[in-house]
Design an enzyme around this catalytic site. Structure first.
Site, PDB file in Angstrom:
ATOM      1  N   HIS A  79       4.654  36.802  -8.739  1.00 15.37           N
ATOM      2  CA  HIS A  79       4.423  35.497  -9.363  1.00 15.37           C
ATOM      3  C   HIS A  79       5.453  34.457  -8.927  1.00 15.37           C
ATOM      4  O   HIS A  79       5.393  33.319  -9.384  1.00 15.37           O
ATOM      5  CB  HIS A  79       4.487  35.666 -10.879  1.00 15.37           C
ATOM      6  CG  HIS A  79       5.777  36.315 -11.290  1.00 15.37           C
ATOM      7  ND1 HIS A  79       5.997  37.659 -11.100  1.00 15.37           N
ATOM      8  CD2 HIS A  79       6.904  35.802 -11.797  1.00 15.37           C
ATOM      9  CE1 HIS A  79       7.219  37.942 -11.501  1.00 15.37           C
ATOM     10  NE2 HIS A  79       7.793  36.840 -11.929  1.00 15.37           N
ATOM     11  N   ASP A 105      -1.735  36.307 -11.384  1.00 15.16           N
ATOM     12  CA  ASP A 105      -0.558  35.875 -10.611  1.00 15.16           C
ATOM     13  C   ASP A 105      -0.824  35.993  -9.108  1.00 15.16           C
ATOM     14  O   ASP A 105      -1.920  36.349  -8.677  1.00 15.16           O
ATOM     15  CB  ASP A 105       0.699  36.643 -11.042  1.00 15.16           C
ATOM     16  CG  ASP A 105       0.712  38.093 -10.578  1.00 15.16           C
ATOM     17  OD1 ASP A 105      -0.370  38.637 -10.313  1.00 15.16           O
ATOM     18  OD2 ASP A 105       1.803  38.684 -10.481  1.00 15.16           O
ATOM     19  N   ASP A 108      -0.085  38.036  -6.693  1.00 15.69           N
ATOM     20  CA  ASP A 108      -0.560  39.276  -6.072  1.00 15.69           C
ATOM     21  C   ASP A 108      -1.627  39.984  -6.909  1.00 15.69           C
ATOM     22  O   ASP A 108      -2.038  41.100  -6.584  1.00 15.69           O
ATOM     23  CB  ASP A 108       0.608  40.212  -5.774  1.00 15.69           C
ATOM     24  CG  ASP A 108       1.312  40.718  -7.022  1.00 15.69           C
ATOM     25  OD1 ASP A 108       1.403  39.958  -7.999  1.00 15.69           O
ATOM     26  OD2 ASP A 108       1.773  41.866  -7.025  1.00 15.69           O
TER      27      ASP A 108
HETATM   28  C1  VG1 Z   1       9.470  41.605 -14.401  1.00 20.70           C
HETATM   29  C2  VG1 Z   1       8.793  41.977 -15.712  1.00 20.70           C
HETATM   30  C3  VG1 Z   1       8.299  43.409 -15.633  1.00 20.70           C
HETATM   31  C4  VG1 Z   1       7.370  43.570 -14.426  1.00 20.70           C
HETATM   32  C5  VG1 Z   1       8.080  43.117 -13.173  1.00 20.70           C
HETATM   33  C6  VG1 Z   1       7.184  43.146 -11.956  1.00 20.70           C
HETATM   34  O1  VG1 Z   1      10.586  42.432 -14.195  1.00 20.70           O
HETATM   35  O2  VG1 Z   1       9.678  41.812 -16.790  1.00 20.70           O
HETATM   36  O3  VG1 Z   1       7.663  43.727 -16.836  1.00 20.70           O
HETATM   37  O4  VG1 Z   1       6.981  44.916 -14.270  1.00 20.70           O
HETATM   38  O5  VG1 Z   1       8.547  41.782 -13.331  1.00 20.70           O
HETATM   39  O6  VG1 Z   1       6.007  42.404 -12.155  1.00 20.70           O
HETATM   40  P1  VG1 Z   1      12.105  41.982 -14.554  1.00 20.70           P
HETATM   41  O7  VG1 Z   1      12.972  43.116 -14.086  1.00 20.70           O
HETATM   42  O8  VG1 Z   1      12.324  40.682 -13.844  1.00 20.70           O
HETATM   43  O9  VG1 Z   1      12.143  41.769 -16.033  1.00 20.70           O
HETATM   44  V1  VG1 Z   1       5.281  41.615 -10.873  1.00 20.70           V
HETATM   45  O10 VG1 Z   1       3.833  40.985 -11.347  1.00 20.70           O
HETATM   46  O11 VG1 Z   1       6.501  40.644 -10.432  1.00 20.70           O
HETATM   47  O12 VG1 Z   1       5.065  42.856  -9.663  1.00 20.70           O
HETATM   48 CO    CO Z   2       2.553  40.469  -9.751  1.00 19.46          CO
END
Ligand code: VG1
Ligand code: CO
Length: 544
Positions: A118, A289, A291
């Site tokens: 995102h 988002d 991806d």
């Molecule tokens: C964030 C979210 C987490 C999610 C991750 C990847 O991580 O809080 O819940 O799994 O993004 O999502 P963090 O460590 O920044 O809190 V995505 O859609 O970026 O693959």
């Molecule tokens: Co994502």
């Protein structure tokens, strides 16, 4: 057939290639440094060990800036490392759920996903590389630790510098590299994923819902792809298969800079969808988002469904989805900071429940062991064991399937859910771009304070409601399947009434540190459950 020769290129290691919650995410300019992308890809391949020679891998990304360049580079590096075949999405495009599906369907050794999810895209924005293992899920911690270890000692990488592949045209391309056959199969990015959705859901009933039937008005939807990767998937599913009209889908052309949008489906960044839904013409809205793994669900007049509630409502109605009629419902799970709404559905139904650290990789081992059917995160992630990633489009279809069967709108479903189970008011605060050392120190001090024995029993009064600390710790996860421990996943304050405050550091930022504070306040008083969600704004000061 032209024969190609691989070459070994000397390089120097980079010390900042530690994958975070979901792959390595940095500015595009960082990935464009000489040998930076090459090194990281070589490290991923080395981590496969003996499985590398003769392997098949999936490759694709969310269409953001640098995806195509990186895909071409990765093809050349795989060719030089003994990979037998790459399955690549046409134009380098694959949503994250589509890669997960293809890894599983084609039984490959894994896949490389080019995305920063995102995060915004463009020449001065973010890029990312993620490795998924042969179960289709994000590489578990021990694999990413191994990849990082390799990066810090890497002295060379292998490449076939002059190998060109036309990834814009579907077909199988065969090359001879160092005397061995190497294939690139460029496939339709959408077809396999759409096939999977048709196996999971009853498309006939969804078509009827959207079209309307005798005594039932057409159910109007608005789907926003935010110029991310889901556009082509959304068009095929909602327009071509389910018969929605063209005006039901917006921002469906994947753009390298997402058209300047921040492709994060929440009330702030998906404001275009929120405003359109407020007009009251549409019954259901969804955004995804960059991806395609995150989703936001809205009801009529932009009625907002928190991801934690979305998970719980789907959990309570999962039996309506044909896929689960066959597999049964094996268990529910949520990430630790996600509000506890699904917990109550689990205890009411007697279905097993698991709480795992943030990041989808922790759900995978439970799914592989047949213990888990439905899971989610507060960060707009919802999914099931049909793949090993969260899945935005799946979540929207799951909602439509529940709506079609229950014959209720989004808001009506939520209100009846709250009346039955109580409501979790949930808020998350993000403090971005903070100095990393100071944040680490703050968390360390916080842990010392809340884990002192006298802290238990502390009473906090807020707006005439009293919260008593029942338990406080730094969350340590023990995987119930393999027994592995993952410590220090976030400070938890658990209150006697089920309310919770969580503090943790993000693992996805591309610069500095991000502190996240999650507040989950539980209310079971029927007179209070319909309040505005912002009633539970806390000041963190008085907790410490
Ligand atoms: C964030 C979210 C987490 C999610 C991750 C990847 O991580 O809080 O819940 O799994 O993004 O999502 P963090 O460590 O920044 O809190 V995505 O859609 O970026 O693959
Ligand atoms: Co994502």
């Amino acid at each position: 057939m032209t024969e190609f020769k691989s070459v070994i290129v000397p390089t120097r290691p980079f010390d900042d290639q530690k994958p975070g919650t979901s792959g390595l995410r940095k500015r595009v300019t960082v990935f464009q440094q000489q040998n930076y992308t090459e090194n990281f890809v070589q490290a991923i391949l080395n981590s496969l060990g003996d499985d590398l020679q003769g392997s098949v891998l999936v490759l694709g990304g969310d269409g953001r800036y640098y995806v195509k360049d990186a895909a071409k580079l990765i093809i050349r590096i795989c060719a030089a490392n003994g990979v037998k075949k790459l399955i690549v999405g046409q134009h380098g495009i694959f949503s994250t759920p589509a890669v997960s599906n293809l890894i599983r369907k084609r039984n490959t050794s894994g896949g490389i996903i080019l995305t920063a999810s995102h995060n915004p895209g463009g020449p001065d924005k973010d890029f990312g590389i993620k490795f998924n293992t042969d179960n289709g899920g994000p590489a578990p911690d021990y694999v990413t630790a191994e990849i990082f270890n390799i990066t810090v000692g890497l002295e060379s990488y292998n490449i076939v510098p002059d190998l060109e592949c036309d990834i814009d045209t579907q077909g199988v391309y065969t090359y001879i590299v160092d005397g061995n056959e190497f294939n690139v199969e460029v496939v339709d990015s959408v077809a396999d994923y759409v096939g999977l959705m048709k196996e999971i859901f009853d498309f006939d009933s969804l078509r009827e819902l959207l079209k309307g039937s005798e005594g039932r008005k057409p159910f109007k939807i608005l789907i926003d792809s935010m110029n991310g990767v889901t556009g082509p998937y959304v068009r095929q599913i909602f327009v071509n298969e389910l018969g929605a009209d063209e005006s039901s889908i917006v921002n469906t052309k994947p753009l390298e800079d997402f058209g300047g949008l921040h492709p994060d489906p929440n009330l702030t960044y998906a404001v275009q969808l929120v405003d359109a839904m407020k007009e009251g013409i549409h019954d259901f809205g969804a955004a995804f988002d960059g991806d395609g793994d995150r989703n936001m669900i809205l009801g009529k007049k932009a009625f907002f469904v928190t991801p934690s509630d979305s998970l719980a409502v789907l959990g309570a109605h999962l039996h309506h989805i044909p896929y689960f009629k066959i597999t049964g419902i094996k268990g529910f799970a949520r990430s630790m900071p996600t509000a506890g709404a699904i917990d109550r559905v689990a205890s009411a139904t007697g279905i097993d429940f698991y709480e795992v650290p943030t990041g989808w990789k922790f759900f995978g081992s439970l799914m592989d062991a047949d213990q888990l059917s439905l899971c989610g995160e507060e960060s707009f992630g919802t999914g099931s064991d049909h793949i090993r990633e969260k899945d935005g489009i799946w979540a929207a279809l799951a909602w439509l399937q529940v709506i079609a069967c229950e014959k209720k709108g989004v808001e009506e479903l939520l209100v009846s859910h709250w009346k039955k189970f109580g409501r979790n008011f949930f808020t998350r605060y993000d403090y971005e771009n903070c100095p990393a050392d100071n944040c680490a120190y703050m968390l360390h001090k916080l842990e010392q304070i809340v884990t002192s024995p006298v802290y238990i029993g502390t009473q906090i009064i807020h707006r005439n409601k009293s919260y008593v600390v029942k338990q406080a710790d730094n969350f340590c996860y023990e995987d119930p399947i393999d027994g592995s421990l993952t410590p220090k996943q976030g400070i938890r304050l658990l209150f006697e009434d089920g309310s919770r405050i969580i503090v943790r550091l993000s693992g996805t930022g591309s610069s500095g540190a991000t502190v996240r504070i999650y507040v989950d306040s539980y209310e079971k008083d029927e007179r209070l459950i319909l309040k505005d969600a912002q009633v539970c704004h806390y000041t963190f000061m008085w907790v410490v």
